[in-house]
Design a protein around this motif. Structure first.
Motif, PDB file in Angstrom:
ATOM      1  N   ALA A 165       0.824  -1.206   0.000  1.00 44.85           N
ATOM      2  CA  ALA A 165       0.000   0.000   0.000  1.00 44.85           C
ATOM      3  C   ALA A 165       0.856   1.252   0.000  1.00 44.85           C
ATOM      4  O   ALA A 165       0.539   2.249  -0.668  1.00 44.85           O
ATOM      5  N   LEU A 166       1.975   1.229   0.713  1.00 46.60           N
ATOM      6  CA  LEU A 166       2.893   2.366   0.705  1.00 46.60           C
ATOM      7  C   LEU A 166       3.484   2.584  -0.687  1.00 46.60           C
ATOM      8  O   LEU A 166       3.580   3.731  -1.165  1.00 46.60           O
ATOM      9  N   ALA A 167       3.874   1.480  -1.315  1.00 47.57           N
ATOM     10  CA  ALA A 167       4.445   1.596  -2.663  1.00 47.57           C
ATOM     11  C   ALA A 167       3.400   2.142  -3.639  1.00 47.57           C
ATOM     12  O   ALA A 167       3.699   3.025  -4.477  1.00 47.57           O
ATOM     13  N   ASP A 168       2.174   1.641  -3.567  1.00 50.13           N
ATOM     14  CA  ASP A 168       1.118   2.132  -4.461  1.00 50.13           C
ATOM     15  C   ASP A 168       0.830   3.609  -4.196  1.00 50.13           C
ATOM     16  O   ASP A 168       0.548   4.380  -5.134  1.00 50.13           O
ATOM     17  N   ALA A 169       0.910   4.013  -2.945  1.00 52.36           N
ATOM     18  CA  ALA A 169       0.651   5.415  -2.622  1.00 52.36           C
ATOM     19  C   ALA A 169       1.737   6.322  -3.207  1.00 52.36           C
ATOM     20  O   ALA A 169       1.442   7.430  -3.690  1.00 52.36           O
ATOM     21  N   ARG A 170       2.990   5.849  -3.182  1.00 55.26           N
ATOM     22  CA  ARG A 170       4.060   6.654  -3.772  1.00 55.26           C
ATOM     23  C   ARG A 170       3.878   6.792  -5.280  1.00 55.26           C
ATOM     24  O   ARG A 170       4.084   7.865  -5.864  1.00 55.26           O
ATOM     25  N   LEU A 171       3.485   5.692  -5.918  1.00 53.89           N
ATOM     26  CA  LEU A 171       3.241   5.755  -7.378  1.00 53.89           C
ATOM     27  C   LEU A 171       2.070   6.680  -7.682  1.00 53.89           C
ATOM     28  O   LEU A 171       2.131   7.479  -8.644  1.00 53.89           O
ATOM     29  N   ALA A 172       1.001   6.586  -6.867  1.00 50.13           N
ATOM     30  CA  ALA A 172      -0.160   7.435  -7.114  1.00 50.13           C
ATOM     31  C   ALA A 172       0.189   8.907  -6.886  1.00 50.13           C
ATOM     32  O   ALA A 172      -0.315   9.792  -7.601  1.00 50.13           O
ATOM     33  N   GLN A 173       1.057   9.162  -5.919  1.00 53.79           N
ATOM     34  CA  GLN A 173       1.473  10.540  -5.672  1.00 53.79           C
ATOM     35  C   GLN A 173       2.245  11.103  -6.863  1.00 53.79           C
ATOM     36  O   GLN A 173       2.013  12.250  -7.299  1.00 53.79           O
ATOM     37  N   GLY A 174       3.153  10.277  -7.395  1.00 54.62           N
ATOM     38  CA  GLY A 174       3.912  10.728  -8.581  1.00 54.62           C
ATOM     39  C   GLY A 174       3.020  10.952  -9.779  1.00 54.62           C
ATOM     40  O   GLY A 174       3.179  11.943 -10.519  1.00 54.62           O
ATOM     41  N   ALA A 175       2.062  10.031 -10.008  1.00 56.94           N
ATOM     42  CA  ALA A 175       1.155  10.162 -11.151  1.00 56.94           C
ATOM     43  C   ALA A 175       0.293  11.414 -10.999  1.00 56.94           C
ATOM     44  O   ALA A 175       0.030  12.128 -11.993  1.00 56.94           O
ATOM     45  N   TYR A 176      -0.142  11.702  -9.783  1.00 59.86           N
ATOM     46  CA  TYR A 176      -0.968  12.896  -9.581  1.00 59.86           C
ATOM     47  C   TYR A 176      -0.161  14.165  -9.849  1.00 59.86           C
ATOM     48  O   TYR A 176      -0.673  15.121 -10.470  1.00 59.86           O
ATOM     49  N   GLU A 177       1.091  14.214  -9.375  1.00 58.12           N
ATOM     50  CA  GLU A 177       1.900  15.421  -9.591  1.00 58.12           C
ATOM     51  C   GLU A 177       2.171  15.638 -11.090  1.00 58.12           C
ATOM     52  O   GLU A 177       2.142  16.783 -11.568  1.00 58.12           O
ATOM     53  N   ARG A 178       2.419  14.555 -11.838  1.00 61.96           N
ATOM     54  CA  ARG A 178       2.617  14.719 -13.287  1.00 61.96           C
ATOM     55  C   ARG A 178       1.333  15.187 -13.972  1.00 61.96           C
ATOM     56  O   ARG A 178       1.356  16.078 -14.848  1.00 61.96           O
ATOM     57  N   ALA A 179       0.221  14.591 -13.608  1.00 63.93           N
ATOM     58  CA  ALA A 179      -1.052  14.978 -14.219  1.00 63.93           C
ATOM     59  C   ALA A 179      -1.371  16.444 -13.910  1.00 63.93           C
ATOM     60  O   ALA A 179      -1.876  17.179 -14.767  1.00 63.93           O
ATOM     61  N   LYS A 180      -1.054  16.868 -12.681  1.00 65.12           N
ATOM     62  CA  LYS A 180      -1.320  18.248 -12.310  1.00 65.12           C
ATOM     63  C   LYS A 180      -0.462  19.212 -13.145  1.00 65.12           C
ATOM     64  O   LYS A 180      -0.937  20.272 -13.608  1.00 65.12           O
ATOM     65  N   SER A 181       0.805  18.815 -13.335  1.00 61.33           N
ATOM     66  CA  SER A 181       1.695  19.683 -14.136  1.00 61.33           C
ATOM     67  C   SER A 181       1.216  19.772 -15.587  1.00 61.33           C
ATOM     68  O   SER A 181       1.208  20.857 -16.195  1.00 61.33           O
ATOM     69  N   LEU A 182       0.832  18.633 -16.164  1.00 58.02           N
ATOM     70  CA  LEU A 182       0.359  18.631 -17.541  1.00 58.02           C
ATOM     71  C   LEU A 182      -0.938  19.419 -17.688  1.00 58.02           C
ATOM     72  O   LEU A 182      -1.156  20.124 -18.683  1.00 58.02           O
ATOM     73  N   PHE A 183      -1.814  19.300 -16.660  1.00 55.62           N
ATOM     74  CA  PHE A 183      -3.068  20.041 -16.724  1.00 55.62           C
ATOM     75  C   PHE A 183      -2.814  21.546 -16.665  1.00 55.62           C
ATOM     76  O   PHE A 183      -3.467  22.343 -17.380  1.00 55.62           O
ATOM     77  N   GLU A 184      -1.838  21.959 -15.847  1.00 54.44           N
ATOM     78  CA  GLU A 184      -1.542  23.381 -15.734  1.00 54.44           C
ATOM     79  C   GLU A 184      -0.958  23.943 -17.035  1.00 54.44           C
ATOM     80  O   GLU A 184      -1.095  25.136 -17.316  1.00 54.44           O
ATOM     81  N   HIS A 185      -0.310  23.071 -17.827  1.00 55.15           N
ATOM     82  CA  HIS A 185       0.237  23.518 -19.106  1.00 55.15           C
ATOM     83  C   HIS A 185      -0.760  23.281 -20.259  1.00 55.15           C
ATOM     84  O   HIS A 185      -0.410  23.450 -21.427  1.00 55.15           O
ATOM     85  N   GLY A 186      -1.944  22.891 -19.958  1.00 52.73           N
ATOM     86  CA  GLY A 186      -2.984  22.726 -20.969  1.00 52.73           C
ATOM     87  C   GLY A 186      -2.835  21.500 -21.829  1.00 52.73           C
ATOM     88  O   GLY A 186      -3.470  21.393 -22.881  1.00 52.73           O
ATOM     89  N   VAL A 187      -2.021  20.542 -21.389  1.00 52.13           N
ATOM     90  CA  VAL A 187      -1.796  19.333 -22.173  1.00 52.13           C
ATOM     91  C   VAL A 187      -2.790  18.239 -21.787  1.00 52.13           C
ATOM     92  O   VAL A 187      -3.224  17.446 -22.636  1.00 52.13           O
ATOM     93  N   LEU A 188      -3.170  18.162 -20.503  1.00 58.73           N
ATOM     94  CA  LEU A 188      -4.016  17.077 -19.995  1.00 58.73           C
ATOM     95  C   LEU A 188      -5.394  17.616 -19.653  1.00 58.73           C
ATOM     96  O   LEU A 188      -5.529  18.690 -19.056  1.00 58.73           O
ATOM     97  N   PRO A 189      -6.430  16.901 -20.067  1.00 57.59           N
ATOM     98  CA  PRO A 189      -7.779  17.366 -19.734  1.00 57.59           C
ATOM     99  C   PRO A 189      -8.057  17.246 -18.227  1.00 57.59           C
ATOM    100  O   PRO A 189      -7.438  16.465 -17.511  1.00 57.59           O
ATOM    101  N   HIS A 190      -9.010  17.981 -17.767  1.00 56.45           N
ATOM    102  CA  HIS A 190      -9.344  18.020 -16.333  1.00 56.45           C
ATOM    103  C   HIS A 190      -9.846  16.673 -15.833  1.00 56.45           C
ATOM    104  O   HIS A 190      -9.616  16.299 -14.665  1.00 56.45           O
ATOM    105  N   LYS A 191     -10.487  15.914 -16.685  1.00 51.51           N
ATOM    106  CA  LYS A 191     -11.026  14.607 -16.283  1.00 51.51           C
ATOM    107  C   LYS A 191      -9.908  13.682 -15.839  1.00 51.51           C
ATOM    108  O   LYS A 191     -10.029  12.963 -14.826  1.00 51.51           O
ATOM    109  N   GLU A 192      -8.797  13.645 -16.562  1.00 55.93           N
ATOM    110  CA  GLU A 192      -7.696  12.751 -16.213  1.00 55.93           C
ATOM    111  C   GLU A 192      -7.000  13.223 -14.932  1.00 55.93           C
ATOM    112  O   GLU A 192      -6.493  12.408 -14.161  1.00 55.93           O
ATOM    113  N   LEU A 193      -6.977  14.533 -14.691  1.00 54.12           N
ATOM    114  CA  LEU A 193      -6.433  15.029 -13.421  1.00 54.12           C
ATOM    115  C   LEU A 193      -7.285  14.543 -12.249  1.00 54.12           C
ATOM    116  O   LEU A 193      -6.752  14.139 -11.205  1.00 54.12           O
TER     117      LEU A 193
END
Length: 385
Positions: free
Chosen positions: A128-156
């Motif tokens: 669960a700790l490992a999955d949480a670290r992966l989910a944290q990284g995926a969320y930070e990347r999605a947030k960065s892409l969304f802020e640059h207009g590359v990723l839609p809000h739904k995927e964030l």
């Protein structure tokens, strides 16, 4: 022929004289000594009488008067300082066992288990700790892409939801380990069963190598602070109004018949036993010296308040004559007087006196019937013609 008459006459005359002299020389018998006359209810033992050794006396004093007959009781654990310890996980015992009677502190280890179930729980928490670290990284990347207009809000939002679920899994896994008492995060199968309180190991229901489970009928260990105990007694319905929470009682056990252990009524049941018409009462008792043990049978005396003092005498001092109770009171050396008394409460071996005796007087506690017989013999001699 000459007859010798004179010597014969002299002999016959001397015989009455000898008889008179012999009778006159005898001493007259001395008159019989008489004892002083005593009233009908008194008795006096001679100074050399062997009966004196059979008389036991007691000087009376005031003491707290019992309010009811002694009640049978039983000593038990104080459940507020007693822990029945079981294993929260399935496992096999792999460590030496502590000895019965050992003193332990809160948190001390008792026995170590090899538990695959625990190993699985730790592994689940690590995953669960490992999955949480992966989910944290995926969320930070999605947030960065969304802020640059590359990723839609739904995927964030999807990445954010995945992180929330991963964190929930970590919390749940950590809570499970904490409930088991596991503090380290080392991935292994070893689990220490620990004592939650300080006390003495009074019971042990395990053997080396035994496989234990959470659903065993008996606990692995019982640890209790034996300096505090409970005493249970069953009070008849008619007597329950004589006691209340805070009433002081005196406890005795057969192991120490001459010692009285003070206790206090702590709780009175709210239900009457329909079979015995009695109510169970729980008392708190201190056991600093460790003399008392759980499951000992006891006798409990319910004490009255400090203002209710009376003369309490052994039941052996009482005897019945007519319709009243009698005792013998000491008047002097070997001199006793029979006196009627009124009994307020008659118990198995004692009696509370309402009238007839005062503190400071001396009574006969053993041998009263012997004195009564002696008194009757003296009276019969006086009445004889």
């Amino acid at each position: 022929m000459k007859v010798m008459v004179q010597p014969v006459v002299r002999l016959l005359l001397s015989v009455p004289l000898c008889v008179l002299v012999a009778c006159g020389s005898g001493q007259e018998p001395s008159p019989k000594q008489t004892l002083p006359l005593l009233p009908k209810d008194e008795v006096l033992l001679a100074a050399d009488s062997s009966k004196r050794a059979m008389i036991v006396e007691q000087v009376l004093g005031f003491e707290l008067a019992p309010v009811m007959e002694s009640v049978a009781g039983k000593i038990a654990y104080d459940e507020t300082v007693t822990a029945r310890i079981s294993a929260p996980v399935t496992g096999r015992i792999v460590s030496p066992l502590p000895a019965l009677g050992s003193k332990v502190n809160g948190g001390d280890p008792l026995v170590e288990l090899d538990s695959p179930e625990l190993g699985k729980a730790k592994q689940g928490y690590a995953n669960a700790l490992a999955d949480a670290r992966l989910a944290q990284g995926a969320y930070e990347r999605a947030k960065s892409l969304f802020e640059h207009g590359v990723l839609p809000h739904k995927e964030l939002q999807e990445a954010e939801n995945a992180l929330t679920h991963a964190r929930d899994d970590v919390s749940q896994g950590l809570m499970h380990l904490h409930n088991l008492g596991v503090e380290d995060e080392k991935i292994d199968n070893r689990y220490w069963v620990r004592s939650p309180i300080a006390g003495v190991i009074t019971e042990r229901h395990v053997n080396p190598g035994l496989e234990v489970r959470p659903d065993l009928a008996e606990p692995l260990f019982v640890v209790s602070d034996l300096s505090r105990l409970w005493v249970y007694m069953n009070v008849f319905e008619k007597d329950i109004g004589l006691i209340h929470v805070g009433t002081e009682v005196s406890v005795t056990v057969v192991a120490y018949p001459n010692e009285h252990f003070p206790a206090v009524v702590e709780y009175i049941d709210k239900l009457v036993d329909e079979q015995t018409r009695s109510i169970r009462v729980r008392c708190r008792i201190l056991n600093a010296q460790g003399q008392l043990l759980p499951a000992m049978f006891a006798s409990v005396d319910v004490r009255s308040g400090p203002e209710n003092k009376a003369v309490v005498i052994p039941l052996t001092a009482l005897f019945t004559e007519g319709e009243g109770d009698q005792v013998f009171v000491k008047l002097g050396d070997g001199h006793y007087k029979q006196r009627e008394v009124k009994v307020r409460l008659r118990m198995k071996d004692r009696a509370v006196i309402a009238e007839g005796l005062e503190a400071g007087e001396t009574i006969v506690t053993e041998g009263a019937l012997l004195l009564r017989t002696e008194e009757a013999n003296e009276q019969s001699e006086i009445d004889a013609p």
